[in-house]
Design an enzyme around this catalytic site. Structure first.
Site, PDB file in Angstrom:
ATOM      1  N   TYR A 142      29.762  35.613  89.973  1.00 21.88           N
ATOM      2  CA  TYR A 142      30.768  34.836  89.237  1.00 21.88           C
ATOM      3  C   TYR A 142      30.641  33.335  89.498  1.00 21.88           C
ATOM      4  O   TYR A 142      31.243  32.527  88.810  1.00 21.88           O
ATOM      5  CB  TYR A 142      32.191  35.296  89.585  1.00 21.88           C
ATOM      6  CG  TYR A 142      32.507  36.708  89.134  1.00 21.88           C
ATOM      7  CD1 TYR A 142      31.797  37.314  88.097  1.00 21.88           C
ATOM      8  CD2 TYR A 142      33.502  37.441  89.729  1.00 21.88           C
ATOM      9  CE1 TYR A 142      32.075  38.602  87.672  1.00 21.88           C
ATOM     10  CE2 TYR A 142      33.807  38.740  89.317  1.00 21.88           C
ATOM     11  CZ  TYR A 142      33.081  39.315  88.296  1.00 21.88           C
ATOM     12  OH  TYR A 142      33.372  40.596  87.889  1.00 21.88           O
ATOM     13  N   LYS A 192      23.403  47.295  95.627  1.00 23.67           N
ATOM     14  CA  LYS A 192      22.329  47.951  94.880  1.00 23.67           C
ATOM     15  C   LYS A 192      21.004  47.478  95.473  1.00 23.67           C
ATOM     16  O   LYS A 192      20.207  46.801  94.819  1.00 23.67           O
ATOM     17  CB  LYS A 192      22.432  47.585  93.390  1.00 23.67           C
ATOM     18  CG  LYS A 192      23.634  48.177  92.689  1.00 23.67           C
ATOM     19  CD  LYS A 192      23.409  49.599  92.221  1.00 23.67           C
ATOM     20  CE  LYS A 192      22.467  49.639  91.042  1.00 23.67           C
ATOM     21  NZ  LYS A 192      22.151  51.028  90.644  1.00 23.67           N
ATOM     22  N   ASP A 224      26.697  52.278  92.412  1.00 28.22           N
ATOM     23  CA  ASP A 224      26.932  53.226  91.306  1.00 28.22           C
ATOM     24  C   ASP A 224      27.271  54.610  91.865  1.00 28.22           C
ATOM     25  O   ASP A 224      28.208  55.283  91.393  1.00 28.22           O
ATOM     26  CB  ASP A 224      25.738  53.283  90.345  1.00 28.22           C
ATOM     27  CG  ASP A 224      24.405  53.482  91.055  1.00 28.22           C
ATOM     28  OD1 ASP A 224      24.335  53.263  92.292  1.00 28.22           O
ATOM     29  OD2 ASP A 224      23.422  53.866  90.391  1.00 28.22           O
ATOM     30  N   ASP A 248      35.072  43.963  92.172  1.00 31.29           N
ATOM     31  CA  ASP A 248      35.986  43.817  91.040  1.00 31.29           C
ATOM     32  C   ASP A 248      36.145  45.176  90.349  1.00 31.29           C
ATOM     33  O   ASP A 248      37.260  45.653  90.087  1.00 31.29           O
ATOM     34  CB  ASP A 248      35.371  42.783  90.077  1.00 31.29           C
ATOM     35  CG  ASP A 248      36.384  42.251  89.084  1.00 31.29           C
ATOM     36  OD1 ASP A 248      37.554  42.646  89.165  1.00 31.29           O
ATOM     37  OD2 ASP A 248      35.996  41.438  88.230  1.00 31.29           O
ATOM     38  N   ASP A 252      39.400  48.051  91.021  1.00 27.03           N
ATOM     39  CA  ASP A 252      40.249  48.432  89.884  1.00 27.03           C
ATOM     40  C   ASP A 252      40.216  49.945  89.670  1.00 27.03           C
ATOM     41  O   ASP A 252      41.252  50.567  89.411  1.00 27.03           O
ATOM     42  CB  ASP A 252      39.788  47.734  88.602  1.00 27.03           C
ATOM     43  CG  ASP A 252      40.503  46.407  88.405  1.00 27.03           C
ATOM     44  OD1 ASP A 252      41.110  45.924  89.379  1.00 27.03           O
ATOM     45  OD2 ASP A 252      40.455  45.859  87.291  1.00 27.03           O
TER      46      ASP A 252
END
Ligand code: NAD
Length: 367
Positions: A142, A192, A224, A248, A252
């Site tokens: 970000y 990852k 993942d 993020d 959530d």
């Protein structure tokens, strides 16, 4: 010795309504448990813009830097949608996070037994769930450069860069290990590393920091696979640490395991101050909920649980935080529900202040 200081920023929409209940809880701890705070209150977000033409004044920013902890309600609302980006309510919150350098975002996913039916997962998968995701908050994709949309040949290309320095990984890893030490001494790091160099470095640095915490059982998982495991059997985790982007998404997803937005607290922590306490901002995950603002319908529990996190992480009062969480557990078990927790049951909801009163009564009953 002076009391620890608490800066309260109720903000907009339902922020002041839920914060009013937190103030009652803070007073209860002062009166009944001798836990006194020097509380001051100030403006952030749209209300600060209305008063001062900016969503956060320099004076309020300075107070936040000095406070032992900051407790925020929520910011924003349709009235402010037309404002220039630079003075939108959210800019006030972003400025707080940035200037306080709050790099570790703690998002608990805790399922109160009485609400287990609320989850989209089966009851036995979520009942009793109590995990925390630590998300790196100030770096990663970000913020990484280069970024932008450029022309290349006859088309446009969107670019973002995942970038982590060793020190950025090191400090958030330390926050996560410290948290694991206070809990069940179990930490899972997610990245990852199979396809991203930043993931390889992340794994190396977390492993290195882990050598300083030999009591903590450290594991690594690809993010993942972690997402799948969170949905399959979330109780296998205790503390998870991950980067900004994966955090993020994962936080959530984990939050929704537990039901309503009105139940979710968060903490954002930075480096220790001279008194040893971390810079800290506590806030519910939800926004200002303009659709229900001013109607006494808001669930104050997320904000009250955020104060419980402050008790635990800023003021080293884990026992008192547990006392507060148990009072909330009791109130829910006794059937108190704000409208967001009622689902299709068709029962009469309690109001924001009735929920606050019930929690105070449960606190009294627990003495
Ligand atoms: P929201 O979280 O405010 O509301 C989403 C839905 O959840 C609404 O239906 C709302 O009524 C409900 N809800 C939220 N909190 C609740 C509570 N405590 N009790 C009962 N119901 C609750 O998200 P949104 O509608 O996308 O955003 C509204 C405003 O809040 C926007 O201006 C947005 O920018 C802002 N926002 C602020 C923050 C923050 O301050 N940290 C976070 C998210 C959104």
């Amino acid at each position: 010795m002076s009391n620890p200081s608490l800066l309260i920023l109720p903000g907009d929409g339902i922020g002041p309504e839920v914060m009013a209940e937190v103030r009652r809880v803070i007073d209860w701890f002062g009166d009944k448990r001798g836990l006194k705070f020097d509380v001051s209150e100030d403006l952030v977000g749209g209300c600060a813009y209305d008063a001062h033409g900016t969503p956060l004044t320099d004076e309020t920013m300075a107070k936040a830097q000095e406070a032992d902890a900051v407790l925020l309600g929520a910011v924003g609302g349709p009235k402010y949608d037309v404002l220039d980006f630079s003075v939108k309510p959210e800019r006030g919150l972003l400025r707080l996070r940035k200037e306080m350098d709050l790099y570790a975002n703690l998002r608990p996913a805790q399922c109160f037994d009485a609400l287990a039916d609320f989850s989209s997962l089966k009851k036995d998968v979520v009942a009793g769930l109590d995990i925390v995701i630590v998300r790196e908050l100030t770096s990663g994709i970000y913020f990484g450069e280069p970024r932008g949309i450029i022309e290349e040949g006859n088309e446009r290309v969107g670019i973002n860069t995942q970038r982590y320095t060793e020190s950025e990984i090191d400090r958030v890893a330390r926050s996560a290990f410290e948290l694991a030490m206070r809990r069940n001494k179990k930490l899972c790091s997610m990245e990852k590393a199979n396809v991203m160099e930043s993931g390889i470095l992340w794994r190396e640095v977390v492993t290195e920091v882990g050598k300083e915490y030999p009591e903590v059982e450290l594991s690594h998982m690809y993010a993942d696979a972690g997402a799948m495991q969170l949905c399959r059997w979330p109780k296998q985790f205790d503390v998870i640490v991950t980067d900004n982007l994966f955090g993020d998404l994962l936080s959530d997803a984990a939050a929704m395991l537990t039901g309503s937005l009105g139940m979710l607290p968060s903490a954002s922590l930075g480096a220790p101050m001279t008194n040893g306490r971390p810079k800290a901002l506590y806030e519910p995950v939800h926004g200002s909920a303009p659709d229900i603002a001013g109607q006494g319908k808001a669930n104050p529990i997320a904000c009250i649980l955020s104060f419980a996190m402050a008790l635990r992480y800023s003021f080293d009062k884990g026992d008192e935080a547990t006392r507060l969480e148990q009072a909330i557990e009791k109130v829910l078990a006794d059937g108190y529900r704000t409208a967001d927790l009622l689902g299709e049951e068709g029962k009469q909801p309690v109001s924001t202040s009735e929920m606050g009163t019930a929690i105070l009564e449960a606190l009294d009953a627990g003495l």
